[in-house]
Scaffold this motif. Structure first.
Motif, PDB file in Angstrom:
ATOM      1  N   GLY A   1       3.301   5.947  -5.782  1.00  0.00           N
ATOM      2  CA  GLY A   1       3.163   5.142  -7.534  1.00  0.00           C
ATOM      3  C   GLY A   1       2.015   6.550  -7.315  1.00  0.00           C
ATOM      4  N   GLU A   2       0.747   6.724  -6.960  1.00  0.00           N
ATOM      5  CA  GLU A   2      -0.149   7.758  -6.760  1.00  0.00           C
ATOM      6  C   GLU A   2       0.505   9.657  -6.928  1.00  0.00           C
ATOM      7  N   GLY A   3       1.882   9.636  -6.138  1.00  0.00           N
ATOM      8  CA  GLY A   3       2.098  11.267  -6.007  1.00  0.00           C
ATOM      9  C   GLY A   3       3.756  11.465  -7.205  1.00  0.00           C
ATOM     10  N   ARG A   4       3.563   9.813  -8.402  1.00  0.00           N
ATOM     11  CA  ARG A   4       4.756  10.247  -9.517  1.00  0.00           C
ATOM     12  C   ARG A   4       5.618   9.571  -9.011  1.00  0.00           C
TER      13      ARG A   4
ATOM     14  N   ALA B   1       0.625  -1.108  -0.061  1.00  0.00           N
ATOM     15  CA  ALA B   1       0.075   0.147   0.066  1.00  0.00           C
ATOM     16  C   ALA B   1       0.279   1.187   0.144  1.00  0.00           C
ATOM     17  N   THR B   2       1.856   1.384   0.522  1.00  0.00           N
ATOM     18  CA  THR B   2       3.195   2.403   1.056  1.00  0.00           C
ATOM     19  C   THR B   2       3.510   2.345  -0.437  1.00  0.00           C
TER      20      THR B   2
ATOM     21  N   VAL C   1       8.888   7.034  -8.055  1.00  0.00           N
ATOM     22  CA  VAL C   1       9.075   5.951  -8.255  1.00  0.00           C
ATOM     23  C   VAL C   1      10.332   5.216  -6.831  1.00  0.00           C
ATOM     24  N   ALA C   2       9.427   4.101  -6.625  1.00  0.00           N
ATOM     25  CA  ALA C   2      10.108   4.215  -5.213  1.00  0.00           C
ATOM     26  C   ALA C   2      10.696   2.246  -5.332  1.00  0.00           C
ATOM     27  N   ASP C   3      11.713   1.832  -4.632  1.00  0.00           N
ATOM     28  CA  ASP C   3      12.118   0.849  -4.511  1.00  0.00           C
ATOM     29  C   ASP C   3      11.653   0.177  -3.274  1.00  0.00           C
ATOM     30  N   ARG C   4      11.471  -1.392  -3.056  1.00  0.00           N
ATOM     31  CA  ARG C   4      10.762  -2.076  -2.167  1.00  0.00           C
ATOM     32  C   ARG C   4      11.184  -1.692  -0.692  1.00  0.00           C
ATOM     33  N   SER C   5      12.746  -1.323  -0.921  1.00  0.00           N
ATOM     34  CA  SER C   5      13.221  -1.301   0.594  1.00  0.00           C
ATOM     35  C   SER C   5      13.058  -0.196   1.280  1.00  0.00           C
ATOM     36  N   LEU C   6      12.894   1.168   0.122  1.00  0.00           N
ATOM     37  CA  LEU C   6      12.511   2.568   0.492  1.00  0.00           C
ATOM     38  C   LEU C   6      11.455   2.327   1.522  1.00  0.00           C
ATOM     39  N   ALA C   7      10.467   1.559   0.743  1.00  0.00           N
ATOM     40  CA  ALA C   7       8.696   1.501   0.402  1.00  0.00           C
ATOM     41  C   ALA C   7       8.774   1.304   2.460  1.00  0.00           C
ATOM     42  N   THR C   8       8.997   0.594   1.877  1.00  0.00           N
ATOM     43  CA  THR C   8       9.586  -0.369   4.322  1.00  0.00           C
ATOM     44  C   THR C   8       9.588   0.596   4.822  1.00  0.00           C
ATOM     45  N   ALA C   9      10.825   1.580   4.492  1.00  0.00           N
ATOM     46  CA  ALA C   9      10.881   2.231   5.277  1.00  0.00           C
ATOM     47  C   ALA C   9      10.426   3.391   5.947  1.00  0.00           C
TER      48      ALA C   9
ATOM     49  N   ILE D   1       9.907  13.003  -1.431  1.00  0.00           N
ATOM     50  CA  ILE D   1       8.996  12.383  -0.174  1.00  0.00           C
ATOM     51  C   ILE D   1       8.068  12.963   0.439  1.00  0.00           C
ATOM     52  N   ALA D   2       8.548  13.768   1.274  1.00  0.00           N
ATOM     53  CA  ALA D   2       7.788  14.183   2.237  1.00  0.00           C
ATOM     54  C   ALA D   2       6.375  15.146   1.392  1.00  0.00           C
ATOM     55  N   LYS D   3       7.176  15.826   0.203  1.00  0.00           N
ATOM     56  CA  LYS D   3       6.438  16.067  -0.480  1.00  0.00           C
ATOM     57  C   LYS D   3       5.415  15.168  -1.451  1.00  0.00           C
ATOM     58  N   VAL D   4       5.080  14.116  -1.551  1.00  0.00           N
ATOM     59  CA  VAL D   4       4.598  13.464  -2.433  1.00  0.00           C
ATOM     60  C   VAL D   4       3.558  12.810  -1.184  1.00  0.00           C
ATOM     61  N   LEU D   5       4.432  12.415   0.529  1.00  0.00           N
ATOM     62  CA  LEU D   5       3.257  12.163   1.263  1.00  0.00           C
ATOM     63  C   LEU D   5       2.426  12.867   1.883  1.00  0.00           C
ATOM     64  N   ALA D   6       2.666  14.333   2.303  1.00  0.00           N
ATOM     65  CA  ALA D   6       1.479  15.090   2.159  1.00  0.00           C
ATOM     66  C   ALA D   6       0.227  15.423   1.088  1.00  0.00           C
ATOM     67  N   ALA D   7       0.529  15.185   0.136  1.00  0.00           N
ATOM     68  CA  ALA D   7      -0.041  15.508  -1.133  1.00  0.00           C
ATOM     69  C   ALA D   7      -1.290  14.163  -1.125  1.00  0.00           C
ATOM     70  N   THR D   8      -0.152  12.864  -1.065  1.00  0.00           N
ATOM     71  CA  THR D   8      -0.798  11.895  -1.811  1.00  0.00           C
ATOM     72  C   THR D   8      -1.537  11.284   0.242  1.00  0.00           C
ATOM     73  N   LEU D   9      -1.127  11.686   0.808  1.00  0.00           N
ATOM     74  CA  LEU D   9      -2.788  11.508   2.430  1.00  0.00           C
ATOM     75  C   LEU D   9      -3.465  12.115   2.424  1.00  0.00           C
ATOM     76  N   GLY D  10      -3.393  13.632   2.224  1.00  0.00           N
ATOM     77  CA  GLY D  10      -4.247  14.943   1.689  1.00  0.00           C
ATOM     78  C   GLY D  10      -3.701  15.482   3.624  1.00  0.00           C
ATOM     79  N   ARG D  11      -2.523  15.685   3.777  1.00  0.00           N
ATOM     80  CA  ARG D  11      -2.393  16.603   5.097  1.00  0.00           C
ATOM     81  C   ARG D  11      -1.570  17.681   4.472  1.00  0.00           C
ATOM     82  N   ASP D  12      -1.126  18.981   5.268  1.00  0.00           N
ATOM     83  CA  ASP D  12      -0.348  19.747   4.901  1.00  0.00           C
ATOM     84  C   ASP D  12       0.924  19.857   5.171  1.00  0.00           C
ATOM     85  N   LEU D  13       1.473  19.877   4.380  1.00  0.00           N
ATOM     86  CA  LEU D  13       3.156  20.493   4.826  1.00  0.00           C
ATOM     87  C   LEU D  13       3.889  21.257   5.142  1.00  0.00           C
TER      88      LEU D  13
END
Length: 313
Positions: free
Chosen positions: A18-21, A12-13, A23-31, A55-67
């Motif tokens: 991916g929704e935020g365009r 899911a991570t 491209v991460a490998d599995r080890s980064l997604a795990t972290a 990474i921080a920008k994508v997390l904020a955008a895809t989770l719908g949180r403020d950055l």
């Protein structure tokens, strides 16, 4: 985008990134997944331009949180990072009270050190309740700050609270999602790293960088994208003052598109190296015969690779 729940697993991570365009490998997604699941800051270290801040920008955008972003620099202090008092408004309030002949100095002091005179900086903003949920707090390029500022961060990273002497302790109801980046221009103290989940963001291999480029610059022709990635990968094996990051790869491909290029040519490479390399000594080392040599080598390799792929098919 409305607020979303945190990803339930690594897959899911990966999908979220991916929704935020991104491209991460599995080890980064795990972290990232473990950092979110364990509610621990994510400490990302690596060379400049490899995608740490994104990474921080994508997390904020895809989770719908403020950055909430704190850009670090040498000399950064509490006034710029956490809070300061609006001294001009406080002085005006004192003068108005004097003009109104208000003699209760205790009441005046309590009033001017209330929250309405407080200028909230990024770290304090990140601790406040937010209707969208805890924000993503990006502490960018921590290695640019001084060691005393690192010591101040320990209270925030340990207990997600800050102490304002005139008001008291401000503690987050829910901790923000913290992402800390460092370009490793100096070592960050172990006390900071122990409070975080650590991950080294490296340069991607050719296949992943090509995937990133096709995602970020979809208008680039196949030949151009493959040659750009192969050229950049070769440069990272050279002795340069500053190796190009993924950000420079994307910038160079964008620049080449503006020049209506569908593949690389020696004169085009020479004239556009400023989008890829940021130091004159590096440009002088690569421009001309060295760039032409690299270009000849990668074109032969790409052609040979395509022949082998066609035979296997």
């Amino acid at each position: 985008m409305s607020q979303r729940s945190l990803p339930a697993d690594i897959d899911a991570t990966l999908a979220l990134l991916g929704e935020g365009r991104y491209v991460a490998d599995r080890s980064l997604a795990t972290a990232i997944f473990l950092s979110l699941k364990l509610k621990r800051p994510l400490f990302l270290e690596g060379e400049a331009g490899v995608g740490k801040t994104e990474i921080a920008k994508v997390l904020a955008a895809t989770l719908g949180r403020d950055l909430v972003r704190l850009q670090c620099y040498e000399g950064l202090d509490v006034a710029a990072a956490v809070y300061e008092w609006n001294y001009a408004r406080q002085m005006l309030e004192i003068r108005l009270a004097e003009a109104a002949h208000e003699g209760d100095k205790g009441k005046i002091a309590a009033d001017i050190f209330s929250e309405r005179f407080l200028i909230k900086r990024p770290l304090l903003q990140a601790l406040e309740p937010n209707p969208k949920g805890p924000p993503v707090l990006l502490i960018d390029e921590l290695d640019r700050t001084d060691e005393p500022f690192e010591a101040f961060l320990l209270e925030i990273l340990s207990d997600f609270q800050v102490t304002i002497p005139e008001i008291g302790v401000v503690k987050a109801e829910e901790p923000p999602l913290v992402v800390i980046t460092s370009n490793r221009t100096r070592e960050i103290h172990d006390a900071i790293k122990r409070r975080c989940f650590y991950y080294w963001v490296d340069y991607p291999n050719a296949a992943r960088e090509l995937e990133i480029l096709r995602t970020k610059v979809p208008a680039a022709e196949r030949d151009l994208a493959e040659e750009v990635v192969a050229f950049v990968q070769r440069l990272r094996g050279r002795e340069l003052f500053k190796l190009p990051g993924v950000a420079e790869t994307i910038d160079w491909a964008d620049a080449l598109l503006q020049l209506d290029q569908t593949s690389l040519a020696p004169d085009v490479v020479d004239n556009s190296l400023g989008a890829l390399l940021k130091y004159q000594d590096d440009i002088a080392k690569i421009r001309g015969s060295e760039a032409a040599k690299i270009l000849d080598e990668i074109k032969l390799e790409i052609a040979a690779s395509r022949v082998q792929a066609a035979r296997r098919a």
